[in-house]
Design an enzyme around this catalytic site. Structure first.
Site, PDB file in Angstrom:
ATOM      1  N   ASP A 115       0.877  -1.236  -0.164  1.00 16.73           N
ATOM      2  CA  ASP A 115       0.422  -0.094  -0.018  1.00 16.73           C
ATOM      3  C   ASP A 115       1.095   1.320   0.124  1.00 16.73           C
ATOM      4  OD1 ASP A 115      -1.735  -2.056   0.396  1.00 16.73           O
ATOM      5  OD2 ASP A 115      -2.525  -1.191   2.156  1.00 16.73           O
ATOM      6  N   ASP A 199      -2.959   5.227  -2.735  1.00 23.19           N
ATOM      7  CA  ASP A 199      -1.838   4.472  -2.538  1.00 23.19           C
ATOM      8  C   ASP A 199      -1.429   2.889  -3.731  1.00 23.19           C
ATOM      9  OD1 ASP A 199      -3.664   4.795  -0.369  1.00 23.19           O
ATOM     10  OD2 ASP A 199      -4.238   3.021  -0.005  1.00 23.19           O
ATOM     11  N   HIS A 248      -7.915  -0.458  -4.060  1.00 24.99           N
ATOM     12  CA  HIS A 248      -6.829  -1.219  -4.812  1.00 24.99           C
ATOM     13  C   HIS A 248      -6.956  -1.573  -5.680  1.00 24.99           C
ATOM     14  CE1 HIS A 248      -4.801  -0.789   0.089  1.00 24.99           C
ATOM     15  NE2 HIS A 248      -5.073   0.393  -0.291  1.00 24.99           N
ATOM     16  N   ASP A 250      -5.157  -4.925  -7.265  1.00 26.69           N
ATOM     17  CA  ASP A 250      -4.494  -5.984  -7.320  1.00 26.69           C
ATOM     18  C   ASP A 250      -5.291  -7.121  -6.620  1.00 26.69           C
ATOM     19  OD1 ASP A 250      -4.325  -5.219  -4.245  1.00 26.69           O
ATOM     20  OD2 ASP A 250      -2.175  -5.347  -4.304  1.00 26.69           O
ATOM     21  N   CYS A 352      -0.799  -7.736  -1.266  1.00 27.41           N
ATOM     22  CA  CYS A 352      -0.194  -7.094   0.017  1.00 27.41           C
ATOM     23  C   CYS A 352       1.034  -7.269   0.536  1.00 27.41           C
ATOM     24  CB  CYS A 352      -1.815  -6.686   0.593  1.00 27.41           C
ATOM     25  SG  CYS A 352      -3.510  -6.818  -0.729  1.00 27.41           S
TER      26      CYS A 352
END
Length: 378
Positions: A115, A199, A248, A250, A352
């Site tokens: 992140d 992020d 995010h 991913d 992550c």
């Protein structure tokens, strides 16, 4: 005279799939439950409101921390057994309150280096994240960053946001989930364009082509900063998914090797033809297997597709995500199963919880050069 090994940059990663040589793995110890703030509130599942009411500003329950920390330690051992050098951030008590001229908060954790850190080429960039609870998260990584700097790494910190009230749309955060979804469809998010924020986990790397999504934690100013900072050597594209609570990238788009990427069947990209014209096969990932009773206060079940590629053949997958394992095996990958469901509780999985500092990698094209004019993949 320097050895051959010393001539290679200590920081070097151009994509998500080349041979992984060194990685930062996050740390659960010291994790604190965040207090109410706009970016958290829009992502908070209603069934966990009592959990946050009870623990906000306090350490996560010790039994949750211990279970996740044990899985992270085993993950590190497995990475080392596969030939990967592992680094860890410093242990910090994130429950300590703090105050700036613009807000008061307590912290979150240093569990998810993806992140806050991203390596693009030979540069490691600290992201200007939008959660107030993550304002001082960089402190856990400063020892590592200074060590990389001493080894001649290029280390950049993006402009630190003030996180004043002007960065957030408090009216957006106060609306119902249904109203917020409608606003996202119109291109409105909880973060404004007051100052740059992003992020690093909203970024995915395909060599010269960098894909970023506008989300509740990444704004257009942040994307502009990244595009201007990287310059003409890279093409920074914004990509949009059918995701009405984006945060995010991913768990929506995961490249596995040149020409093959996983996508989320529930939130595919709006323009899959962009990738297909570049020669990429977009494979729908398998459904997650996490049971409904499992604690997921700051994550969705789709962290099941939050994989870590060790190279173009080996991939680390959560041990209980058997449908995902089978899918990857059918695609020709060697699956390394690792227990990680307790880490899910803290908001992420293998991608992550890592920052790939060094891959055996060089800057290459992966089919997008003739489509470079498509800056916005929408």
């Amino acid at each position: 005279m320097k050895s051959i090994a010393q001539t290679f940059p200590v920081v070097n990663s151009h994509n998500e799939w080349d041979l992984l040589k060194e990685v930062i793995v996050g740390r659960i110890e010291g994790a604190s439950v965040p207090e109410s703030e706009p970016c958290l509130d829009v992502d908070l599942p209603p069934q966990y409101q009592d959990f946050f009411n009870k623990y906000a500003g306090k350490p996560f329950p010790e039994e949750l921390v211990q279970a996740a920390a044990k899985e992270l330690e085993e993950f590190c051992y497995i990475l080392q057994a596969e030939g990967v050098k592992v680094k860890r951030p410093d242990a910090i008590d994130f429950s300590q309150p703090y105050k700036t001229p613009d807000f008061e908060a307590s912290g979150l954790y240093a569990a998810m280096p993806r992140d806050i850190l991203i390596v693009i080429g030979n540069e490691i960039i600290e992201a200007p994240m939008a959660w107030r609870s993550r304002f001082f998260e960089y402190r856990a990584y400063r020892s590592l960053m200074k060590d990389y700097l001493k080894q001649d790494a290029k280390w950049t910190t993006a402009p630190k946001p003030l996180m004043s009230n002007e960065l957030y749309d408090f009216e957006f955060a106060a609306k119902s989930p249904e109203e917020r979804e409608a606003l996202v469809q119109q291109g409105r998010y909880v973060t404004t364009e007051f100052e740059p924020c992003f992020d690093a986990a909203d970024i995915v790397r395909f060599g010269r082509d960098i894909f970023v999504q506008r989300s509740h934690v990444t704004n257009e100013m942040g994307i502009t900063w990244l595009r201007n900072h990287l310059g003409e050597e890279y093409r920074v594209h914004t990509v949009k998914f059918k995701d009405f609570n984006p945060m995010h990238i991913d768990a929506s788009l995961v490249p596995l090797k040149p020409g093959v990427a996983l996508i989320n069947p529930m939130r595919p990209p709006y323009n899959p033809e962009f990738f297909k014209k570049a020669g990429w096969d977009l494979v729908e990932t398998a459904l997650p297997t996490t049971p409904d009773y499992w604690k997921l206060p700051i994550a969705s079940k789709w962290v099941s597709m939050n994989l870590l590629m060790l190279d173009t053949e080996r991939v680390i997958v959560e041990r209980q995500e058997e449908p995902t394992q089978k899918l990857l095996q059918d695609l020709g990958f060697k699956v390394i199963p690792v227990d990680f469901r307790h880490v899910y509780t803290f908001g992420g999985s293998f991608h992550c919880t890592t920052c790939d500092v060094q891959r055996d990698s060089k800057l290459e094209e992966y089919g997008f050069s003739e489509l470079a004019h498509f800056i916005d993949v929408k």
